[in-house]
Design a protein around this motif. Structure first.
Motif, PDB file in Angstrom:
ATOM      1  N   GLU A   1      -3.837  18.249  24.751  1.00 21.82           N
ATOM      2  CA  GLU A   1      -3.906  17.980  26.192  1.00 21.82           C
ATOM      3  C   GLU A   1      -3.560  16.520  26.491  1.00 21.82           C
ATOM      4  OE1 GLU A   1      -7.206  18.453  29.762  1.00 21.82           O
ATOM      5  OE2 GLU A   1      -7.885  17.867  27.756  1.00 21.82           O
ATOM      6  N   ASP A   2      -4.122  15.589  25.715  1.00 22.78           N
ATOM      7  CA  ASP A   2      -3.889  14.167  25.968  1.00 22.78           C
ATOM      8  C   ASP A   2      -2.409  13.821  25.882  1.00 22.78           C
ATOM      9  OD1 ASP A   2      -6.604  13.490  26.337  1.00 22.78           O
ATOM     10  OD2 ASP A   2      -6.918  13.395  24.179  1.00 22.78           O
ATOM     11  N   TYR A   3      -1.761  14.297  24.830  1.00 26.08           N
ATOM     12  CA  TYR A   3      -0.351  13.968  24.633  1.00 26.08           C
ATOM     13  C   TYR A   3       0.509  14.549  25.750  1.00 26.08           C
ATOM     14  CZ  TYR A   3       4.400  14.453  23.075  1.00 26.08           C
ATOM     15  OH  TYR A   3       5.766  14.426  23.043  1.00 26.08           O
TER      16      TYR A   3
ATOM     17  N   ARG B   1      -8.594  12.481  19.054  1.00 27.56           N
ATOM     18  CA  ARG B   1      -7.592  12.743  20.072  1.00 27.56           C
ATOM     19  C   ARG B   1      -6.205  12.348  19.573  1.00 27.56           C
ATOM     20  NH1 ARG B   1      -5.463   8.759  23.062  1.00 27.56           N
ATOM     21  NH2 ARG B   1      -5.325  10.065  24.943  1.00 27.56           N
TER      22      ARG B   1
ATOM     23  N   ASP C   1      -0.257  12.733  29.058  1.00 26.23           N
ATOM     24  CA  ASP C   1       0.243  11.353  28.960  1.00 26.23           C
ATOM     25  C   ASP C   1       1.754  11.304  29.173  1.00 26.23           C
ATOM     26  OD1 ASP C   1      -2.276  10.404  28.409  1.00 26.23           O
ATOM     27  OD2 ASP C   1      -1.904   9.996  26.287  1.00 26.23           O
TER      28      ASP C   1
ATOM     29  N   ARG D   1      -3.581  20.089  34.392  1.00 29.64           N
ATOM     30  CA  ARG D   1      -4.792  20.205  33.575  1.00 29.64           C
ATOM     31  C   ARG D   1      -5.501  21.539  33.858  1.00 29.64           C
ATOM     32  NH1 ARG D   1      -6.875  15.826  34.937  1.00 29.64           N
ATOM     33  NH2 ARG D   1      -6.385  14.564  33.104  1.00 29.64           N
TER      34      ARG D   1
ATOM     35  N   GLY E   1      -2.729  11.154  21.734  1.00 31.34           N
ATOM     36  CA  GLY E   1      -1.994  10.978  22.976  1.00 31.34           C
ATOM     37  C   GLY E   1      -0.644  10.333  22.729  1.00 31.34           C
TER      38      GLY E   1
END
Length: 434
Positions: free
Chosen positions: A299-301, A145, A304, A226, A147
């Motif tokens: 997506e995580d970044y 991942r 976040d 999301r 982020g």
């Protein structure tokens, strides 16, 4: 998936474009590098297609005084998600080499090559490092991942590698908050912090004069983002299966939000092309390609950043933790601070970047400066006449002053009537007009 469908449409568009050029040649239409020379014939293709690969920086030399100096570009450190590029001026013999500048490029749609003009200008003064963030579609899912915490720790790692106290940090747009966080983490560990931290057009405190971007982030839940804007990288790319905020959505958003910029770039390109000025045509085409070169964010970044920066304002509120470590704004006691805003910036609201002066509380007053640039939009902070004529000269003086001060010398460069480093509790806000 929309990502797969768009890839199919782009392949079709490329095929049609090739046939269009072939047919144009048959009918004797003028052809120049880039295709048939009919004004407007390429705008739709640039609208629906993003670049397969971002153009390179391609900075081979710079003019310093009356001398042409060669520039060597190398990658001196890398992670799966970022390459640290070093631009070194070759053959220069100086008695006191100036400290290099680390440009923290934003991971907010465009590739780092959007900073090319900035890098080229800075090379007139010193060597330059640039964080070149990877397109998430090209990073195998096995790399793990990525982020916002990982972004901060990447800059932190680069600062340690460069020796901290031997570098000036310049962060643009989205990069401002994580760059400030990384510098604070380094300082909190008792390690040498950067000589200076320059933050330009970034949301240090997005609560102040929120723009359309900030309001949109607050108007929708994280789950909405999301479910609505996240897609999956298709099988043709190395990052197949990775969940991303895709470049094609960012490209469409940029075109919709800033049509005037796209129109100006297109107009300049066709003006140069129809005048048969090959050098200027190549330069303006490059500007178009750089603007169209967007990348996928993980997506995580992306989520976040929405949560930490635009919804919870953790840096401004002093509640941000990265990998379990608190971001203490008071840790930066020996790092000079400069904030830069454009008075026509519609991406980062007025005062959002200058808010860093209330977050980084231990910076001595004599080491602070804030610039508000007149008649300057967001992109003008790092490209064009406002960057070259109004901003860069002020930053060069600020960096020289910070370098001299860190060496312990009482000598300081004389300020101009339009640029004054703060030596007292007086207000630091300045409007630069040139």
């Amino acid at each position: 998936m929309l990502y797969d469908w768009l890839e199919a449409q782009r392949a079709l568009a490329r095929s049609v474009g090739a046939w269009t050029e072939y047919t144009g040649r048959l009918f004797g239409l003028p052809v120049a590098p880039g295709g048939i020379a009919v004004p407007g014939s390429g705008w739709f293709g640039r609208f629906i297609q993003t670049a397969a690969q971002a153009p390179g920086f391609d900075i081979h030399s710079v003019t310093i005084g009356e001398r042409q100096v060669s520039v060597k570009e190398t990658v001196v450190a890398a992670t799966p998600f970022c390459a640290l590029r070093h631009f070194a001026r070759e053959g220069l013999v100086v008695r006191s080499a100036p400290y290099p500048v680390l440009v923290c490029a934003p991971l907010a749609g465009h590739h780092a090559v959007m900073m090319r003009e900035m890098v080229e200008t800075l090379l007139e003064d010193t060597d330059v490092y640039v964080t070149d963030w990877a397109n998430a579609r090209d990073v195998p899912i096995t790399a793990g991942r990525f982020g916002l915490d990982d972004y901060v720790q990447t800059i932190e790692r680069f600062l340690r590698m460069l020796g901290g106290a031997g570098v000036h940090v310049l962060a643009v747009c989205q990069a401002t908050a994580p760059a400030a966080a990384a510098a604070a983490l380094v300082a909190a560990c008792g390690e040498p912090a950067p000589l200076s931290l320059t933050l330009m057009g970034g949301p240090i405190d997005a609560r102040i004069n929120p723009t359309a971007i900030g309001r949109f982030a607050l108007a929708h839940s994280i789950d909405w983002f999301r479910d609505t804007v996240i897609d999956i990288v298709p099988s043709r790319y190395a990052g197949a299966g990775r969940r991303v905020y895709p470049g094609y959505l960012q490209h469409a958003a940029l075109m919709a939000a800033h049509p005037h910029r796209q129109l100006a770039l297109e107009s300049q390109y066709w003006t140069n092309r129809m005048s048969a000025d090959e050098a200027k045509t190549a330069e303006s085409r490059r500007a178009l390609d750089e603007y169209a070169a967007v990348l996928d964010m993980t997506e995580d970044y992306f989520l976040d950043t929405l949560q930490v920066v635009f919804r919870e304002h953790r840096l401004a509120r002093g509640i941000w933790h990265v990998a379990g470590r608190h971001i203490d704004g008071s840790a930066l006691a020996r790092t000079a601070l400069c904030t830069v805003e454009g008075d026509r910036d519609d991406i980062t609201g007025a005062g959002q970047t200058h808010a860093a002066h209330t977050v980084l509380t231990s910076v001595p007053q004599r080491s602070r400066m804030r610039l508000t640039i007149a008649d300057c939009d967001h992109y003008g902070l790092f490209t064009g006449a406002r960057w070259r004529e109004a901003i860069h000269p002020e930053l060069a003086r600020f960096w020289r002053s910070a370098s001299v001060r860190r060496r312990g010398s009482p000598v300081r460069p004389s300020p101009t009537s339009e640029s004054r480093a703060i030596d007292s509790g007086q207000a630091a806000a300045m409007s630069v007009r040139r």
